[in-house]
Motif scaffolding. Sequence first.
Motif, short mmCIF file in Angstrom:
data_model
loop_
_atom_site.label_atom_id
_atom_site.label_comp_id
_atom_site.label_asym_id
_atom_site.label_seq_id
_atom_site.Cartn_x
_atom_site.Cartn_y
_atom_site.Cartn_z
N GLY A 14 0.62 5.92 -3.54
CA GLY A 14 1.38 6.58 -2.48
C GLY A 14 1.77 8.00 -2.87
N THR A 15 2.71 8.55 -2.14
CA THR A 15 3.10 9.94 -2.33
C THR A 15 3.57 10.22 -3.75
N SER A 16 4.45 9.38 -4.27
CA SER A 16 4.98 9.64 -5.61
C SER A 16 3.87 9.52 -6.65
N ALA A 17 3.00 8.53 -6.48
CA ALA A 17 1.89 8.34 -7.41
C ALA A 17 0.95 9.55 -7.36
N VAL A 34 -4.12 1.97 -9.98
CA VAL A 34 -4.48 0.68 -9.38
C VAL A 34 -3.59 0.44 -8.16
N ASP A 35 -4.23 0.12 -7.05
CA ASP A 35 -3.49 -0.20 -5.83
C ASP A 35 -4.14 -1.41 -5.17
N GLU A 36 -3.30 -2.28 -4.63
CA GLU A 36 -3.84 -3.49 -3.98
C GLU A 36 -4.10 -3.26 -2.49
N GLY A 41 -0.89 4.95 0.37
CA GLY A 41 0.50 4.51 0.38
C GLY A 41 1.14 4.48 1.75
N THR A 42 2.44 4.22 1.75
CA THR A 42 3.19 3.98 2.99
C THR A 42 3.27 5.23 3.86
N CYS A 43 3.65 6.35 3.27
CA CYS A 43 3.93 7.55 4.08
C CYS A 43 2.71 7.95 4.91
N PRO A 50 1.94 8.30 10.68
CA PRO A 50 1.64 7.60 11.93
C PRO A 50 2.85 7.46 12.84
N LYS A 51 4.03 7.32 12.21
CA LYS A 51 5.27 7.19 13.01
C LYS A 51 5.47 8.38 13.93
N LYS A 52 5.08 9.58 13.46
CA LYS A 52 5.35 10.80 14.23
C LYS A 52 4.68 10.74 15.61
N ARG A 113 -4.26 -6.07 -7.58
CA ARG A 113 -2.83 -6.15 -7.92
C ARG A 113 -2.66 -5.96 -9.42
N ALA A 114 -1.63 -5.19 -9.80
CA ALA A 114 -1.36 -4.95 -11.21
C ALA A 114 -0.02 -5.57 -11.60
N THR A 115 0.06 -6.01 -12.84
CA THR A 115 1.30 -6.60 -13.36
C THR A 115 1.63 -5.95 -14.69
C1 LIG Z 1 7.98 3.42 9.30
C2 LIG Z 1 8.33 4.35 8.17
C3 LIG Z 1 8.57 5.69 8.46
C4 LIG Z 1 8.92 6.57 7.42
N1 LIG Z 1 9.14 7.89 7.73
C5 LIG Z 1 9.49 8.76 6.77
C6 LIG Z 1 9.70 10.14 7.08
O1 LIG Z 1 9.57 10.56 8.22
N2 LIG Z 1 10.05 10.96 6.05
C7 LIG Z 1 10.18 10.51 4.77
O2 LIG Z 1 10.51 11.30 3.87
N3 LIG Z 1 9.96 9.21 4.44
C8 LIG Z 1 9.63 8.34 5.41
N4 LIG Z 1 9.39 7.02 5.09
C9 LIG Z 1 9.54 6.61 3.70
C10 LIG Z 1 8.28 6.95 2.90
O3 LIG Z 1 7.14 6.35 3.52
C11 LIG Z 1 8.46 6.40 1.47
O4 LIG Z 1 9.61 6.97 0.91
C12 LIG Z 1 7.27 6.76 0.61
O5 LIG Z 1 6.07 6.32 1.20
C13 LIG Z 1 7.43 6.15 -0.78
O6 LIG Z 1 6.30 6.55 -1.53
P1 LIG Z 1 5.91 5.78 -2.85
O7 LIG Z 1 4.71 6.50 -3.40
O8 LIG Z 1 7.10 5.66 -3.74
O9 LIG Z 1 5.54 4.31 -2.41
P2 LIG Z 1 4.39 3.76 -1.34
O10 LIG Z 1 3.87 4.94 -0.56
O11 LIG Z 1 5.06 2.68 -0.65
O12 LIG Z 1 3.26 3.32 -2.30
C14 LIG Z 1 3.36 2.19 -3.08
C15 LIG Z 1 1.95 1.67 -3.30
O13 LIG Z 1 1.98 0.80 -4.41
C16 LIG Z 1 1.14 -0.30 -4.15
N5 LIG Z 1 1.62 -1.40 -4.99
C17 LIG Z 1 2.89 -1.84 -5.09
N6 LIG Z 1 2.96 -2.81 -6.02
C18 LIG Z 1 1.70 -2.97 -6.52
C19 LIG Z 1 1.12 -3.82 -7.54
N7 LIG Z 1 1.86 -4.69 -8.23
N8 LIG Z 1 -0.21 -3.72 -7.78
C20 LIG Z 1 -0.97 -2.83 -7.09
N9 LIG Z 1 -0.48 -2.00 -6.14
C21 LIG Z 1 0.84 -2.07 -5.85
C22 LIG Z 1 1.27 -0.55 -2.65
O14 LIG Z 1 0.12 -1.21 -2.16
C23 LIG Z 1 1.40 0.89 -2.12
O15 LIG Z 1 0.14 1.43 -1.70
C24 LIG Z 1 9.03 6.11 6.09
C25 LIG Z 1 8.77 4.76 5.79
C26 LIG Z 1 8.42 3.89 6.80
C27 LIG Z 1 8.13 2.43 6.48
#
Ligand SMILES: Cc1cc2nc3c(=O)[nH]c(=O)nc-3n(C[C@H](O)[C@H](O)[C@H](O)COP(=O)(O)OP(=O)(O)OC[C@H]3O[C@@H](n4cnc5c(N)ncnc54)[C@H](O)[C@@H]3O)c2cc1C
Length: 133
Positions: A14-17, A34-36, A41-43, A50-52, A113-115
Motif C-alpha cells: 500500500g501507500t506506506s509500503a 509480499v502482499d496477499e 493497497g487500500t488507498c 475510488p471513493k472520490k 500471505r506473510a507471517t
Molecule cells: C473507503 C476508504 C476511504 C479512504 N479515504 C481516504 C482519504 O480520502 N484520504 C486518506 O488520507 N486516507 C483515506 N483512507 C485511508 C487510507 O486508505 C489508509 O490510511 C491507507 O491506505 C493505509 O495505507 P497502508 O499502506 O498503511 O495500508 P494498506 O494500503 O491497507 O495496505 C496494506 C496491504 O498489506 C497487505 N497485507 C496485510 N497483511 C498482510 C500479510 N500478513 N501478508 C501479506 N499481505 C498483507 C494487504 O493485502 C494490503 O494490500 C481511506 C480508507 C478507506 C477504507
Amino acid sequence: MPTQPFDTIVIGSGTSAYYCITALAKAGQSVAVVDERPYGGTCALRGCQPKKYLVANAEARAMAHHLEGSGLSAAPQTNWEALHSLKNAFLDGIPEGEVEEFEKLGVQNFFGRATLSGPNTVTSMAILLKPRT
Ligand SMILES: Cc1cc2nc3c(=O)[nH]c(=O)nc-3n(C[C@H](O)[C@H](O)[C@H](O)COP(=O)(O)OP(=O)(O)OC[C@H]3O[C@@H](n4cnc5c(N)ncnc54)[C@H](O)[C@@H]3O)c2cc1C
C-alpha cells in the motif's frame, strides 16, 4: 522450505509500503515485498481514490436535490453502470504498474500471505511474481 536473505522484507504494497520500498531500493538495499491482495493497497484500490468518484457523484446529486424547486427543475439520477465503469477504468492497471515499477528497482515481488516468524524472519508460502522478459 527454501530461505532467501534480504536487507528488508516489506509486508504489504500500500501507500506506506510504496514509499518505504522505493526509498530503500534506491538506497541500494535488497528488498522483497509480499502482499496477499493485488498490489496497490487500500488507498489506491479500495479507499481514497475510488471513493472520490462515488462521493463526488453523491454530493452533486445531494446539492441538486437540495435546490430542486429553487431554480433547478429536477435532480439528476445516477447512472451506476457508467459511474462504476469510470471508477474501474481508473483502477485498471494499478497493480500491474506497481509490480513493474518495483521490478525496475530490482525489488523481488511475492504474492501471498506473510507471517512474522522470528525477530528477523518472515515466513510465507507466497509465489514469486516473475519479472517480465
Ligand atoms: C473507503 C476508504 C476511504 C479512504 N479515504 C481516504 C482519504 O480520502 N484520504 C486518506 O488520507 N486516507 C483515506 N483512507 C485511508 C487510507 O486508505 C489508509 O490510511 C491507507 O491506505 C493505509 O495505507 P497502508 O499502506 O498503511 O495500508 P494498506 O494500503 O491497507 O495496505 C496494506 C496491504 O498489506 C497487505 N497485507 C496485510 N497483511 C498482510 C500479510 N500478513 N501478508 C501479506 N499481505 C498483507 C494487504 O493485502 C494490503 O494490500 C481511506 C480508507 C478507506 C477504507
